[in-house]
Design an enzyme around this catalytic site. Structure first.
Site, PDB file in Angstrom:
ATOM      1  N   HIS A  73      36.379 -42.597  40.536  1.00 30.51           N
ATOM      2  CA  HIS A  73      36.082 -43.923  39.985  1.00 30.51           C
ATOM      3  C   HIS A  73      35.322 -43.852  38.663  1.00 30.51           C
ATOM      4  CE1 HIS A  73      36.118 -45.689  44.373  1.00 30.51           C
ATOM      5  NE2 HIS A  73      37.324 -45.396  43.935  1.00 30.51           N
TER       6      HIS A  73
HETATM    7  C1  LIG Z   1      43.282 -40.195  43.022  1.00 25.68           C
HETATM    8  C2  LIG Z   1      42.669 -41.552  42.791  1.00 25.68           C
HETATM    9  C3  LIG Z   1      42.366 -42.361  43.896  1.00 25.68           C
HETATM   10  C4  LIG Z   1      41.778 -43.636  43.672  1.00 25.68           C
HETATM   11  N1  LIG Z   1      41.636 -44.485  44.736  1.00 25.68           N
HETATM   12  C5  LIG Z   1      41.288 -45.779  44.501  1.00 25.68           C
HETATM   13  C6  LIG Z   1      41.347 -46.755  45.524  1.00 25.68           C
HETATM   14  O1  LIG Z   1      41.770 -46.491  46.659  1.00 25.68           O
HETATM   15  N2  LIG Z   1      40.961 -48.031  45.221  1.00 25.68           N
HETATM   16  C7  LIG Z   1      40.513 -48.385  43.975  1.00 25.68           C
HETATM   17  O2  LIG Z   1      40.124 -49.540  43.777  1.00 25.68           O
HETATM   18  N3  LIG Z   1      40.451 -47.472  42.990  1.00 25.68           N
HETATM   19  C8  LIG Z   1      40.874 -46.198  43.205  1.00 25.68           C
HETATM   20  N4  LIG Z   1      40.905 -45.314  42.168  1.00 25.68           N
HETATM   21  C9  LIG Z   1      40.412 -45.739  40.852  1.00 25.68           C
HETATM   22  C10 LIG Z   1      41.328 -46.738  40.141  1.00 25.68           C
HETATM   23  O3  LIG Z   1      42.679 -46.424  40.374  1.00 25.68           O
HETATM   24  C11 LIG Z   1      40.963 -46.761  38.662  1.00 25.68           C
HETATM   25  O4  LIG Z   1      39.630 -47.204  38.515  1.00 25.68           O
HETATM   26  C12 LIG Z   1      41.859 -47.682  37.832  1.00 25.68           C
HETATM   27  O5  LIG Z   1      43.219 -47.407  38.066  1.00 25.68           O
HETATM   28  C13 LIG Z   1      41.536 -47.508  36.353  1.00 25.68           C
HETATM   29  O6  LIG Z   1      42.375 -48.331  35.583  1.00 25.68           O
HETATM   30  P1  LIG Z   1      42.477 -48.192  34.000  1.00 25.68           P
HETATM   31  O7  LIG Z   1      43.414 -49.257  33.556  1.00 25.68           O
HETATM   32  O8  LIG Z   1      41.117 -48.124  33.440  1.00 25.68           O
HETATM   33  O9  LIG Z   1      43.123 -46.747  33.737  1.00 25.68           O
HETATM   34  P2  LIG Z   1      44.493 -46.090  34.283  1.00 25.68           P
HETATM   35  O10 LIG Z   1      45.086 -46.913  35.395  1.00 25.68           O
HETATM   36  O11 LIG Z   1      44.191 -44.661  34.583  1.00 25.68           O
HETATM   37  O12 LIG Z   1      45.489 -46.226  33.049  1.00 25.68           O
HETATM   38  C14 LIG Z   1      45.428 -45.481  31.876  1.00 25.68           C
HETATM   39  C15 LIG Z   1      46.841 -45.324  31.353  1.00 25.68           C
HETATM   40  O13 LIG Z   1      46.804 -44.928  29.991  1.00 25.68           O
HETATM   41  C16 LIG Z   1      47.740 -43.898  29.767  1.00 25.68           C
HETATM   42  N5  LIG Z   1      47.278 -43.135  28.604  1.00 25.68           N
HETATM   43  C17 LIG Z   1      46.216 -42.285  28.544  1.00 25.68           C
HETATM   44  N6  LIG Z   1      46.071 -41.790  27.300  1.00 25.68           N
HETATM   45  C18 LIG Z   1      47.044 -42.349  26.551  1.00 25.68           C
HETATM   46  C19 LIG Z   1      47.405 -42.235  25.194  1.00 25.68           C
HETATM   47  N7  LIG Z   1      46.706 -41.453  24.343  1.00 25.68           N
HETATM   48  N8  LIG Z   1      48.490 -42.943  24.748  1.00 25.68           N
HETATM   49  C20 LIG Z   1      49.196 -43.734  25.584  1.00 25.68           C
HETATM   50  N9  LIG Z   1      48.891 -43.868  26.906  1.00 25.68           N
HETATM   51  C21 LIG Z   1      47.820 -43.196  27.384  1.00 25.68           C
HETATM   52  C22 LIG Z   1      47.757 -43.135  31.068  1.00 25.68           C
HETATM   53  O14 LIG Z   1      48.921 -42.332  31.195  1.00 25.68           O
HETATM   54  C23 LIG Z   1      47.646 -44.259  32.083  1.00 25.68           C
HETATM   55  O15 LIG Z   1      48.915 -44.765  32.422  1.00 25.68           O
HETATM   56  C24 LIG Z   1      41.470 -44.051  42.352  1.00 25.68           C
HETATM   57  C25 LIG Z   1      41.784 -43.235  41.264  1.00 25.68           C
HETATM   58  C26 LIG Z   1      42.402 -42.012  41.469  1.00 25.68           C
HETATM   59  C27 LIG Z   1      42.773 -41.166  40.276  1.00 25.68           C
END
Ligand SMILES: Cc1cc2nc3c(=O)[nH]c(=O)nc-3n(C[C@H](O)[C@H](O)[C@H](O)COP(=O)(O)OP(=O)(O)OC[C@H]3O[C@@H](n4cnc5c(N)ncnc54)[C@H](O)[C@@H]3O)c2cc1C
Length: 489
Positions: A428
């Site tokens: 997280h």
């Molecule tokens: C293994 C795991 C289990 C988890 N379990 C839970 C759970 O059960 N419940 C819960 O609430 N949360 C859980 N989480 C946490 C939750 O999923 C994250 O907090 C949330 O998805 C974050 O969202 P975000 O939009 O910040 O980033 P992300 O969803 O990680 O999105 C970032 C995106 O940007 C893309 N990207 C990165 N760099 C670049 C670039 N330079 N150019 C273009 N694209 C790029 C990536 O490929 C990705 O698709 C878990 C996370 C993981 C990894």
């Protein structure tokens, strides 16, 4: 390529944001995602999610060795491809606590109090449809009963912002399949004429002039071809490791660090600081007989409790798994279950930095797990609470023995060693492009990167303080709400 809004990263926040921006027919929206379609068959299968962590739909990052956890290195995957981490996560869904958002607002983040974010959650959830799974595993019911026997109250009000007591949590699962942010928000509208989704293209640099004006990003595709996408507004949704990395590569970050890599400083900002992550560990039991199969891998029931008898804040979240989990190094027969205390309000703060000026290099990730003794003390109390639940009568027919920490380990030094040996990231990470008004802030309450024009961040990295539960709900809400902010500018 030219557009009004460029969403960089198609994860939890990015998909919600791109959907809402493209609702306005006169807004031309491009989303650029480093990964592919995330078509891996295990993405849809909720019981297969552990397999995804080391698959090609994950960025296989690791932390640096952590002093607080016996110098262990922690595997820290992120989702790669449409849906981002929502395509590989544990699917547990929470909004967080009322006090989390009220504290954000109290720190000066106007528009982010509980009352402000509640309508965004409700509207976003109407599309994402997280639900309490109707088909429960009998052992999860045993867990709920055991919590009540251990003195906790039953609640069906997690969504009201009071995280305390035991209850059934929602999951991002629809019709038996994972409902990633992509599946929920973008797949149904992907053919909109004003929306383009560019896959397998990684942003390597933000196009930022010396005066701070941003005109888009430079990307590199799978064939290593370079392309520039020009945009009126560029919004970073790359997550808590990659949004700071992209800013740093582009000269937006701590001047001394950037200069050390020969990167021209555009804006001197504390990008990458304030990394916060939840930490958890398993209290592992061997079962007496095969455990029921249905929902075998899912966390469907959760307990929130306070570490201090006088405290009203639930700073401990206890999950339940119907198998061995988060107790590395311990062996157990085929029938096992784990009661998993985690800390929701860690005091330790870490950072994300560049390894070099080469965009192909993964970032350096140092969460500083358990650096602060308050976090260790919270876990000590978490183990106590987990054991009270595990030893409750409800588990008597199922419990053969406690395997870890193990019956011999009940003094504080022994438990501290256990904590250092098995504690792990809850996956997280947040906070590395902190929203706020203070010197530690990277974005303003309306998500603009300070010192720039035409550049915003909208993902888990803007959280000034981590929310008191799993972070996907909050990250998705941030993407959803960012659209309102951007469209009203
Ligand atoms: C293994 C795991 C289990 C988890 N379990 C839970 C759970 O059960 N419940 C819960 O609430 N949360 C859980 N989480 C946490 C939750 O999923 C994250 O907090 C949330 O998805 C974050 O969202 P975000 O939009 O910040 O980033 P992300 O969803 O990680 O999105 C970032 C995106 O940007 C893309 N990207 C990165 N760099 C670049 C670039 N330079 N150019 C273009 N694209 C790029 C990536 O490929 C990705 O698709 C878990 C996370 C993981 C990894």
């Amino acid at each position: 390529v030219i557009c009004d809004f460029l969403v960089v990263g198609g994860g939890s926040a990015g998909c919600a944001l791109a959907r809402r921006l493209s609702e306005r027919p006169d807004a031309r929206v491009i989303m650029v995602e480093a990964g592919g379609a995330a078509a891996h068959p295990d993405v849809l299968d909720p019981s297969a999610y552990y397999r995804l962590w080391e698959s090609d739909v994950a960025w296989r990052y690791t932390s640096v060795a952590q002093r607080g956890t016996n110098d262990r290195v922690h595997y820290s995957p992120r989702g790669k491809g449409l849906g981002g981490s929502s395509a590989i996560n544990g699917m547990v869904y929470f909004r967080g606590a009322r006090s989390d958002y009220d504290n954000w607002a109290y720190a000066g983040n106007h528009g982010w109090s509980w009352a402000d974010v509640l309508p965004a959650f409700e509207a976003m959830e109407a599309v994402l449809t997280p639900t309490v799974l109707p088909e429960r595993n009998p052992l999860s019911t045993v867990f709920v009963n055991a919590c009540v026997q251990a003195g906790h109250h039953f609640t069906d009000e997690f969504d009201g912002g009071e995280l305390s007591g035991v209850g059934w949590n929602r999951s991002t699962i629809r019709d038996g399949q994972r409902n990633s942010s992509y599946r929920a928000f973008l797949a149904p509208v992907k053919d909109r004429a004003n929306l383009s989704i560019v896959l397998n293209s990684r942003a390597t640099r933000i196009l930022v002039r010396r005066d701070g004006c941003v005109s888009g990003v430079e990307c590199v595709d799978a064939a290593r071809r370079k392309m520039q996408i020009v945009a009126g507004e560029t919004i970073l949704c790359c997550g808590a490791f990659d949004s700071p990395k992209l800013l740093l590569l582009s000269g937006i970050g701590p001047a001394r660090d950037l200069e050390a890599f020969g990167i021209d400083v555009r804006v001197d900002l504390p990008v990458g600081d304030n990394l916060v992550d939840h930490v958890l560990l398993g209290v592992l039991y061997e079962g007496t007989r095969p455990l029921p199969e249905q929902n075998a891998h899912l966390t469907e029931a959760t307990l929130f409790a306070g570490s201090r008898p006088d405290g009203y804040t639930a700073d401990i979240q206890i999950s339940f798994n119907k198998e061995k989990h988060f107790a590395d190094g311990y062996t157990v027969g085929p029938a096992a279950f784990t009661i998993i205390p985690g800390i929701t309000k860690p005091k330790s703060r870490g950072w994300v930095r560049l390894r070099s000026a080469d965009p192909d290099e993964p970032p350096v990730i140092n969460p500083c797990h358990l650096d602060q003794d308050a976090d260790v003390r919270c876990l000590l109390r978490g183990i106590e609470l987990a054991r009270e639940v595990g030893e409750a009568d409800a588990f008597a027919p199922w419990r053969a023995r406690e395997v870890a920490p193990g019956p011999g380990i009940d003094d504080e030094p022994g438990l501290r060693q256990y904590i250092a040996r098995v504690s792990s990231t809850w996956f997280h990470p947040v906070g590395t492009c902190k929203m706020g008004l203070d010197a530690g802030a990277v974005v303003s309450p309306d998500l603009r990167v300070y010192g720039t024009q035409g550049l915003s961040v909208a993902d888990a990295s803007i959280m000034p303080e981590i929310v008191s539960a799993n972070t996907n709900g909050a990250a998705t809400m941030i993407g959803w709400k960012a659209a309102e902010i951007l469209l009203s500018r």
